[in-house]
Design an enzyme around this catalytic site. Structure first.
Site, PDB file in Angstrom:
ATOM      1  N   ARG A   1       9.556  47.127 -18.649  1.00 53.48           N
ATOM      2  CA  ARG A   1       8.365  48.293 -18.198  1.00 53.48           C
ATOM      3  C   ARG A   1       9.243  49.176 -17.449  1.00 53.48           C
ATOM      4  O   ARG A   1       8.977  49.553 -16.365  1.00 53.48           O
ATOM      5  CB  ARG A   1       7.548  47.251 -17.168  1.00 53.48           C
ATOM      6  CG  ARG A   1       6.501  46.493 -17.932  1.00 53.48           C
ATOM      7  CD  ARG A   1       5.758  47.185 -19.010  1.00 53.48           C
ATOM      8  NE  ARG A   1       4.910  46.280 -19.646  1.00 53.48           N
ATOM      9  CZ  ARG A   1       5.321  45.758 -20.847  1.00 53.48           C
ATOM     10  NH1 ARG A   1       6.383  45.942 -21.430  1.00 53.48           N
ATOM     11  NH2 ARG A   1       4.466  44.911 -21.551  1.00 53.48           N
TER      12      ARG A   1
ATOM     13  N   SER B   1      -2.378  46.710 -16.402  1.00 50.84           N
ATOM     14  CA  SER B   1      -1.752  45.350 -15.585  1.00 50.84           C
ATOM     15  C   SER B   1      -1.195  45.978 -14.310  1.00 50.84           C
ATOM     16  O   SER B   1      -0.538  46.964 -14.226  1.00 50.84           O
ATOM     17  CB  SER B   1      -0.600  44.977 -16.469  1.00 50.84           C
ATOM     18  OG  SER B   1      -0.883  44.568 -17.596  1.00 50.84           O
TER      19      SER B   1
ATOM     20  N   GLU C   1       3.375  47.011 -11.327  1.00 54.21           N
ATOM     21  CA  GLU C   1       3.604  47.971 -12.400  1.00 54.21           C
ATOM     22  C   GLU C   1       3.256  49.407 -12.331  1.00 54.21           C
ATOM     23  O   GLU C   1       3.829  50.202 -12.894  1.00 54.21           O
ATOM     24  CB  GLU C   1       3.003  47.199 -13.602  1.00 54.21           C
ATOM     25  CG  GLU C   1       3.512  47.905 -14.986  1.00 54.21           C
ATOM     26  CD  GLU C   1       3.002  46.975 -16.125  1.00 54.21           C
ATOM     27  OE1 GLU C   1       2.580  47.604 -17.080  1.00 54.21           O
ATOM     28  OE2 GLU C   1       3.425  45.887 -16.251  1.00 54.21           O
TER      29      GLU C   1
END
Length: 491
Positions: free
Chosen positions: A361, A409, A479
């Protein structure tokens, strides 16, 4: 006031000792009458002409405050000092001749901490001059010891400073508000003229709402918003932006915009010349503005495998590359051969896969770059197989992920575990702060259920992070991107 105390933590949308003291007094007034929640003060929007921010433009911030007593001025200046250590330019208009005579020394003492001071004549408020003294009495106490000038309202002039962090503070209860608002408006006009040079048919607006351009549907306005009509216009915008912060916006699917918006230039990548895809020499060449869903569809139509996981990710190629977006056990970085990008000095870079350093990520190499297009690998598969994979993945998403306004998310998965599992195990599903709620379907999603503010979301993120540290001794890392902020500073 210092003897007041509370027995729980409250999330406050403001700073400054004076504001905290007022909050403590408000809590004391209702003690025993109502039970205040920790988010009880988050919706407080402030009062006009009290610590009112008129403009944030890069390193320039303009405030006005109604303060006209030395203690009020001291409280306002303390608030400004708490917010930043920027250079302070104060424009002060005393209120009433009699008050100026009574507090001449006190005014001089509290104002001498300014880096630059501009004094205006007294606002009479129906008093006659013979009832007191004018501003020159304050000026006489300060001249020679600091940068101070005395001018009229009509002759007031102050250059805009975008090179050094600067707070311009308009202080007074009279008609100083007129020049304060004019100063802020003229600063915007000046910047817009500068941004507009040689950008062709580019659409450029002021105070553009950003919330509707994100999947979370939260946040304030961009000071400037541009939709460049070509690559050359994009490069020119970067040159014209000078000291303004710049952010490139794709689909806004992994983004939280603060309630106060963004004090710079937002450049939209959702423009036709960046929403392209083609196969050249057995390589996919794709523009940064193309939706991942469209890239998936293009690859499927052309019998190219490895892209079906992207169906259902509500982002665009540029943003996906910067965060190495992924799902279903795959990530976009695995498909990249090279990326073409600009830096803030409008230099173009072509970076191959070895230079990009994709990780979970994240792609730190692209943090300070503007992605233009990417070259991606081709692996041939039958269209029928790919269509079946897409249907399978979409059904899996439908079963596991909530419908509604979210940023996807919220937290990255910690090594060897899942953020959603930890949050659910802690009993946090359905937890609300204001209009923000932890999804009942997937605990790693925060939903905008009822006109949530970014403060609501930040408070909920803090609560989740604190709870998981307590229950599992794991520090979850957000995130989603918080525009203009670092989560390390916020949390």
């Amino acid at each position: 006031m210092s003897t007041l105390a509370v027995d729980k933590d409250f999330d406050l949308p403001y700073i400054g000792a004076f504001n905290v003291e007022n909050t403590l007094a408000a809590i004391e007034c209702v003690r025993g009458l109502v039970e205040l929640k920790s988010d009880a003060f988050l919706d407080y929007a402030g009062i006009r002409r009290r610590q009112e921010c008129l403009l944030r433009a890069g390193d320039l911030t303009v405030y006005q405050d109604y303060a006209h007593h030395p203690r009020e001025i001291q409280a306002f200046l303390s608030y400004a000092a708490d917010r930043s250590n920027a250079r302070k330019i104060i424009i002060f208009q005393p209120h009433r001749y009699s008050r100026t005579r009574q507090f001449t020394k006190e005014f001089a003492d509290v104002l001498k901490g300014a880096d630059q001071l501009i004094l205006l004549p007294v606002y009479a408020a129906s008093e006659s001059r013979d009832l007191g003294v004018d501003t020159d009495a304050i000026y006489d106490q300060l001249k020679g010891s600091m940068d101070v000038t005395y001018t009229t309202l009509e002759s007031f002039s102050l250059q805009y400073s975008f090179d050094t962090p600067t707070d311009v503070l308009f202080v007074g209860a009279g008609d100083i508000e007129v020049i304060a608002r004019d100063y802020a408006k003229n600063a915007i006009d000046f910047l817009k003229r500068q941004l507009s040079v040689n950008i062709g048919q580019t659409r450029l607006t002021c105070h553009e709402p950003l919330g509707p351009k994100t999947s979370l549907k939260i946040g304030g306005n961009a000071l400037f918003f541009a939709e460049p009509d070509s690559e050359s216009s994009l490069i020119q915008l970067l040159q014209n932006a000078c000291k303004l912060p710049v952010f490139t916006l794709g689909r806004g699917s992994n983004l939280l915009v603060p309630d106060e918006g963004f004090a710079g230039l937002v450049i939209s990548m959702n423009v036709p010349w960046l929403q392209t895809a083609s196969v050249e020499n057995d390589v996919i060449v794709v523009g940064a503005g193309l939706r991942l869903k469209e890239l998936c569809g293009f690859a499927t139509k052309n019998g190219i495998g490895g892209y079906t996981f992207m169906d259902g990710i509500p982002g665009s190629v540029g943003g996906a590359l910067r965060m190495n977006a992924g799902a279903m056990g795959a990530a976009i970085g695995e498909k990249v051969l090279s990326v073409e990008a600009l830096d803030r000095q409008d230099n173009k870079h072509v970076l191959d896969a070895r230079q990009l350093h994709f990780e979970y990520r994240a792609c730190r190499t692209l943090d300070d770059k503007i992605v233009l297009r990417a070259r991606m690998a081709v692996l041939r598969e039958s269209r029928e197989t790919l269509e079946a994979q897409r249907a399978q993945f979409l059904e899996k998403r439908k079963q596991s992920q909530p419908v509604g306004a979210s940023a996807g998310s919220t937290f990255k998965n910690p090594p060897g575990d899942y953020a959603g599992r930890l949050i659910e195990q802690a009993g946090l599903k359905g937890t609300c702060v204001g209009g923000a709620e932890v999804s009942q379907k997937h605990a790693n999603f925060i939903l905008n259920q009822n006109r949530a503010s970014s403060r609501d979301v930040v408070s909920l993120v803090k609560h989740i992070k604190k709870t998981i540290v307590s229950t599992s001794n794991i520090a979850l890392e957000p995130e989603i991107l918080f525009l203009g902020h670092s989560w390390k500073d916020v949390l």
